[in-house]
Design an enzyme around this catalytic site. Structure first.
Site, PDB file in Angstrom:
ATOM      1  N   SER A 146      -5.575   0.120   6.082  1.00 47.28           N
ATOM      2  CA  SER A 146      -6.521   1.197   5.760  1.00 47.28           C
ATOM      3  C   SER A 146      -7.479   0.726   4.678  1.00 47.28           C
ATOM      4  O   SER A 146      -7.133  -0.154   3.877  1.00 47.28           O
ATOM      5  CB  SER A 146      -5.763   2.443   5.255  1.00 47.28           C
ATOM      6  OG  SER A 146      -6.667   3.418   4.753  1.00 47.28           O
ATOM      7  N   TYR A 158       0.685   5.963  -0.791  1.00 46.87           N
ATOM      8  CA  TYR A 158      -0.027   5.583   0.436  1.00 46.87           C
ATOM      9  C   TYR A 158      -0.932   4.382   0.191  1.00 46.87           C
ATOM     10  O   TYR A 158      -0.901   3.403   0.954  1.00 46.87           O
ATOM     11  CB  TYR A 158      -0.853   6.766   0.940  1.00 46.87           C
ATOM     12  CG  TYR A 158      -1.598   6.482   2.226  1.00 46.87           C
ATOM     13  CD1 TYR A 158      -0.951   6.538   3.461  1.00 46.87           C
ATOM     14  CD2 TYR A 158      -2.955   6.152   2.210  1.00 46.87           C
ATOM     15  CE1 TYR A 158      -1.619   6.282   4.643  1.00 46.87           C
ATOM     16  CE2 TYR A 158      -3.634   5.884   3.387  1.00 46.87           C
ATOM     17  CZ  TYR A 158      -2.969   5.958   4.603  1.00 46.87           C
ATOM     18  OH  TYR A 158      -3.645   5.687   5.773  1.00 46.87           O
TER      19      TYR A 158
END
Length: 269
Positions: A146, A158
């Site tokens: 990501s 995350y």
């Protein structure tokens, strides 16, 4: 079209395992690889969703918890029974449910985020790599990272996990190069997947507390960046799938250990 060119994205007779393929980016990846001729196995904890996608593309589905080594290995072994056996692994499964400030995050939330978004990559890659190496014919692994692994955005757990995915990709590429197994990553930018759309529309509960502590991660700077993508729009799931197709096929035969950022220029700002 010249036959050599058309073969660059041809995955005929290849077997691909796509984790987290029941919805969103994973579903698009499964559909795209199938359209390129691959036998696609969807491994997802959501078996109903996996079955829906697999029936659409003529593929296969298996209920899988990618954070459980035994479950992940079972999915890899199942994929290896299809066609000529597994030669493509797409580590797509992940979750951004544990986002927000560290001031609100529990230790359990942190470990869950790391487990789903990073540890799962190992759980699936190890058995797949062992099979590919034993066959001696090479293979490809594509990890979905990501832009959050490059620029902090959503939350400590995350973002840290996705940064780990990028370096795991580089390490694994060097580790497996003697076996002709290529390993690359794709880092999606702002891609409005169905689950996020439902959250923003109020159809499902927010993944993180709406009244959480003040945080720079999800504050004005991040929102400004998300609203000023150089190409002037958000991305589509199919555009991430196209990048995966490129890395899975022979068009990228001399590429390994790289992180392909597909973000419309998001990380330039």
């Amino acid at each position: 079209m010249n036959n050599r060119i058309s073969e660059l994205l041809n995955l005929n007779d290849k077997t691909a395992l796509v984790t987290g393929g029941a919805t969103g980016i994973g579903a698009s990846i499964a559909e795209t690889l199938a359209a390129a001729g691959a036998h696609v196995v969807i491994a997802d904890i959501n078996l109903e969703g996996a079955n829906l996608v697999s029936s659409k593309i003529g593929g296969h589905a298996i209920e899988t918890d990618v954070t459980d080594p035994a479950s992940a290995e079972s999915a890899v072994n199942f994929a290896n029974t299809i066609g000529e056996g597994i030669s493509i692994l797409v580590n797509n499964a992940g979750s951004y449910h544990h986002a927000g400030s560290i001031l609100d995050q529990s230790h359990e939330s942190w470990t869950t985020s790391i487990s789903i978004n990073l540890e799962s990559m190992f759980c699936c890659a190890q058995p797949a790599a062992k099979i590919m190496a034993s066959k001696g014919s090479g293979g490809t692994i594509v990890n979905i990272a990501s832009v959050d692994g490059i620029l902090p955005c959503l939350g400590t757990g995350y973002d840290t996990a996705k940064a780990g995915v990028i370096h795991f990709t580089r390490t694994l590429a060097l580790d497996l190069a003697p076996h002709r197994i290529r390993v690359n990553a794709v880092s999606p930018g702002n891609i409005p997947v169905p689950t996020l759309k439902k959250m923003h529309n109020g159809e499902i509960a927010h993944f993180w507390p709406e009244d959480s502590s003040e945080t720079g991660l999800m504050g004005p700077m991040m929102k400004m960046r998300s609203n000023n993508i150089p190409l002037g729009r958000k991305g589509e799931t199919e555009e991430i799938a196209n990048a995966v197709l490129f890395l899975a096929g022979s068009a990228s035969s001399y590429i390994t250990g790289q992180n392909l950022v597909v973000d419309g220029g998001w990380t330039l700002i």
